[in-house]
Design a protein around this motif. Structure first.
Motif, PDB file in Angstrom:
ATOM      1  N   PRO A 352       0.809  -1.233   0.000  1.00 33.37           N
ATOM      2  CA  PRO A 352       0.000   0.000   0.000  1.00 33.37           C
ATOM      3  C   PRO A 352       0.834   1.271   0.000  1.00 33.37           C
ATOM      4  N   GLN A 353       1.993   1.255   0.631  1.00 28.19           N
ATOM      5  CA  GLN A 353       2.830   2.459   0.640  1.00 28.19           C
ATOM      6  C   GLN A 353       3.344   2.782  -0.750  1.00 28.19           C
ATOM      7  N   LEU A 354       3.783   1.757  -1.465  1.00 27.66           N
ATOM      8  CA  LEU A 354       4.234   1.974  -2.844  1.00 27.66           C
ATOM      9  C   LEU A 354       3.059   2.309  -3.758  1.00 27.66           C
ATOM     10  N   ALA A 355       1.903   1.710  -3.493  1.00 31.41           N
ATOM     11  CA  ALA A 355       0.710   2.019  -4.286  1.00 31.41           C
ATOM     12  C   ALA A 355       0.300   3.474  -4.091  1.00 31.41           C
ATOM     13  N   LEU A 361       1.952  10.249  -7.688  1.00 34.44           N
ATOM     14  CA  LEU A 361       2.689  10.718  -8.864  1.00 34.44           C
ATOM     15  C   LEU A 361       1.800  10.757 -10.102  1.00 34.44           C
ATOM     16  N   MET A 362       0.931   9.783 -10.240  1.00 33.13           N
ATOM     17  CA  MET A 362       0.057   9.722 -11.412  1.00 33.13           C
ATOM     18  C   MET A 362      -1.056  10.763 -11.342  1.00 33.13           C
ATOM     19  N   CYS A 363      -1.695  10.888 -10.186  1.00 29.10           N
ATOM     20  CA  CYS A 363      -2.890  11.724 -10.064  1.00 29.10           C
ATOM     21  C   CYS A 363      -2.579  13.181  -9.746  1.00 29.10           C
ATOM     22  N   HIS A 369       2.799   6.273 -16.610  1.00 30.25           N
ATOM     23  CA  HIS A 369       3.036   5.029 -15.878  1.00 30.25           C
ATOM     24  C   HIS A 369       4.529   4.735 -15.768  1.00 30.25           C
ATOM     25  N   ILE A 370       5.278   4.927 -16.843  1.00 33.30           N
ATOM     26  CA  ILE A 370       6.703   4.597 -16.828  1.00 33.30           C
ATOM     27  C   ILE A 370       7.453   5.488 -15.847  1.00 33.30           C
ATOM     28  N   GLN A 371       7.154   6.777 -15.832  1.00 31.10           N
ATOM     29  CA  GLN A 371       7.825   7.680 -14.904  1.00 31.10           C
ATOM     30  C   GLN A 371       7.515   7.308 -13.456  1.00 31.10           C
ATOM     31  N   THR A 422      -7.371   8.648 -15.736  1.00 32.08           N
ATOM     32  CA  THR A 422      -6.147   9.374 -15.381  1.00 32.08           C
ATOM     33  C   THR A 422      -4.966   8.858 -16.193  1.00 32.08           C
ATOM     34  N   ARG A 423      -4.866   7.545 -16.335  1.00 31.68           N
ATOM     35  CA  ARG A 423      -3.793   6.968 -17.150  1.00 31.68           C
ATOM     36  C   ARG A 423      -3.891   7.465 -18.592  1.00 31.68           C
TER      37      ARG A 423
END
Length: 439
Positions: A352-355, A361-363, A369-371, A422-423
């Protein structure tokens, strides 16, 4: 360039390693200037040890060429010296800055002797025998992975221009590739039984109506067969597709063989590896980490671990302009960079921490996704380093830092999934930012 402070009486040694020719050695220091050659033979290694013995304790900087770094490491350490390595592109930049376009073995060795002061080259750890063999097996596996991907790209490129409607009806390479592997001839594909095509679609996709997709594929094959009649030799096209499919199968088989061998050596030298406790780190990632890091004690911090893999973002500043958080440095071995990128893609779905970091970063920052996944890979490398240093299994935690089990961690990670829109929006903002290149 910043010259690091050091002992004025220190002797600097550089070796321009060679595969076929002799190694060129340069020794520089107060009142010392020696240039000589040593062959890569046993006699040459003995000569090198003898000539370096008076300078025991000095750092020898080598630009590794193929596998020459290993016998050089043994000869240098036997002389009582330390050894450090500098990457080819770094030494090339320094040589150009010092000597312009002039390049000779003597110039290269002299430049390498200066690298300790200019680049701050650190001591390199001496790998264990098991590490060397494992590293070479994983390097071969990496080459086979790249070869397989290139073979797939060649097939995709051909299919997209020769039968684009078939490709689109298949929904991409996941279905199109096994279809073309079985029916490389367009005539055979559009005459194939609908049930046979449906079976392949159902096995390689999540389509809720595989029969409908199979019909579209067969109709598209018939249309392009009729289009190419009299314009393109379909037998030649079928032969080329079959050859490309064979190339993919051969590369995949070689990759599997290299993978099996590497995992066998890893399990032999590191049974019950504690690295497997890190969420997202599987056997391949653990084996690759052991091959290049060993026990990881030569890396002084988690940031050094991320820098070793080449996942740290680069910075660029000039005058009043600054561009922080640019593309990753790619300074480390490509083998580690690729496996950590792949492992991060799994870890963000289980931890969950990495998620949460990936979602932020995405939102919030508009990363592709790659970054975002590269940023997760950098954190994953730091966690792996911490486990190596402590020797304790990794313990999953929630967003508040409370210990949880793996099932709960996976459930919390799913709840933090990034919305599909978002993606799509992040990809559309700058399509080129979404291309992966971890060389």
């Amino acid at each position: 360039m910043t010259v690091l402070e050091g002992n004025e009486d220190q002797v600097s040694i550089g070796i321009d390693a060679a595969v076929v020719a002799d190694h060129q050695i340069a020794i520089r220091g107060p009142g010392v200037r020696e240039d000589f050659r040593a062959s890569p033979t046993l006699a040459g290694m003995a000569k090198l040890t003898e000539r370096l013995s008076p300078y025991a304790g000095s750092l020898v900087v080598v630009e590794p060429t193929a596998g020459t770094w290993l016998p050089l490491t043994m000869a240098v350490t036997e002389a009582g010296c330390r050894i450090g390595f500098v990457q080819n592109r770094d030494s090339a930049r320094l040589r150009q800055a010092i000597n312009g376009r002039t390049k000779t073995d003597v110039v290269d060795a002299d430049m390498l002797a200066r690298c300790e002061a200019v680049l701050g080259v650190a001591d390199a750890p001496i790998p264990l025998p098991g590490q060397v063999g494992l590293r070479r097996a994983l390097r071969r596996r990496h080459h086979m992975t790249v070869d397989a991907h290139r073979a797939e790209c060649r097939l995709w490129s051909l299919a997209i221009w020769a039968m684009p409607d078939v490709w689109r009806a298949a929904g991409g390479h996941a279905v199109a590739q096994p279809l073309l592997g079985r029916w490389p001839d367009l005539r055979a594909l559009w005459r194939a039984r609908l049930s046979s095509i449906t079976e392949i679609v159902a096995a390689h996709s999540r389509d809720k109506d595989p029969t409908r997709r199979a019909e579209r594929i067969r109709d598209a094959a018939q249309g392009w067969h009729e289009f190419w009649i009299g314009r393109l030799d379909l037998d030649d096209l079928a032969w080329e597709i079959a050859e490309m499919c064979d190339d993919i199968d051969i590369a995949d088989q070689r990759q599997r063989e290299a993978t099996d061998h590497a995992l066998e050596r890893w399990r032999y030298h590191w049974p019950d590896d504690v690295l497997l406790s890190v969420l997202g780190v599987g056997p391949i990632c653990a084996a690759t980490t052991r091959a290049w890091w060993g026990d990881g004690h030569h890396l002084r911090s988690a940031k050094a671990a991320g820098a070793f893999v080449g996942l740290n973002p680069s910075n660029w500043e000039s005058g009043l302009s600054a561009s922080p958080s640019r593309s990753i440095t790619k300074e480390g071995p490509a083998e580690m960079r690729l496996v950590y990128y792949q492992a991060a893609n799994v870890a963000r779905r289980r931890d969950p921490q990495l998620a949460a970091h990936y979602r932020r970063l995405m939102c919030e920052r508009g990363h592709t996704h790659i970054q975002a996944n590269c940023a997760v890979a950098r954190k994953l490398a730091a966690r792996t380093w911490a486990v190596l240093h402590t020797g304790e299994p990794y313990e999953p935690r929630d967003l508040d830092g409370n210990p949880i089990d793996e099932a709960t961690a996976a459930q919390l990670a799913v709840e933090l999934e990034v919305p599909t829109d978002t993606r799509r929006r992040n990809r559309a903002t700058n399509p080129r930012r979404g291309r992966l290149d971890l060389r």
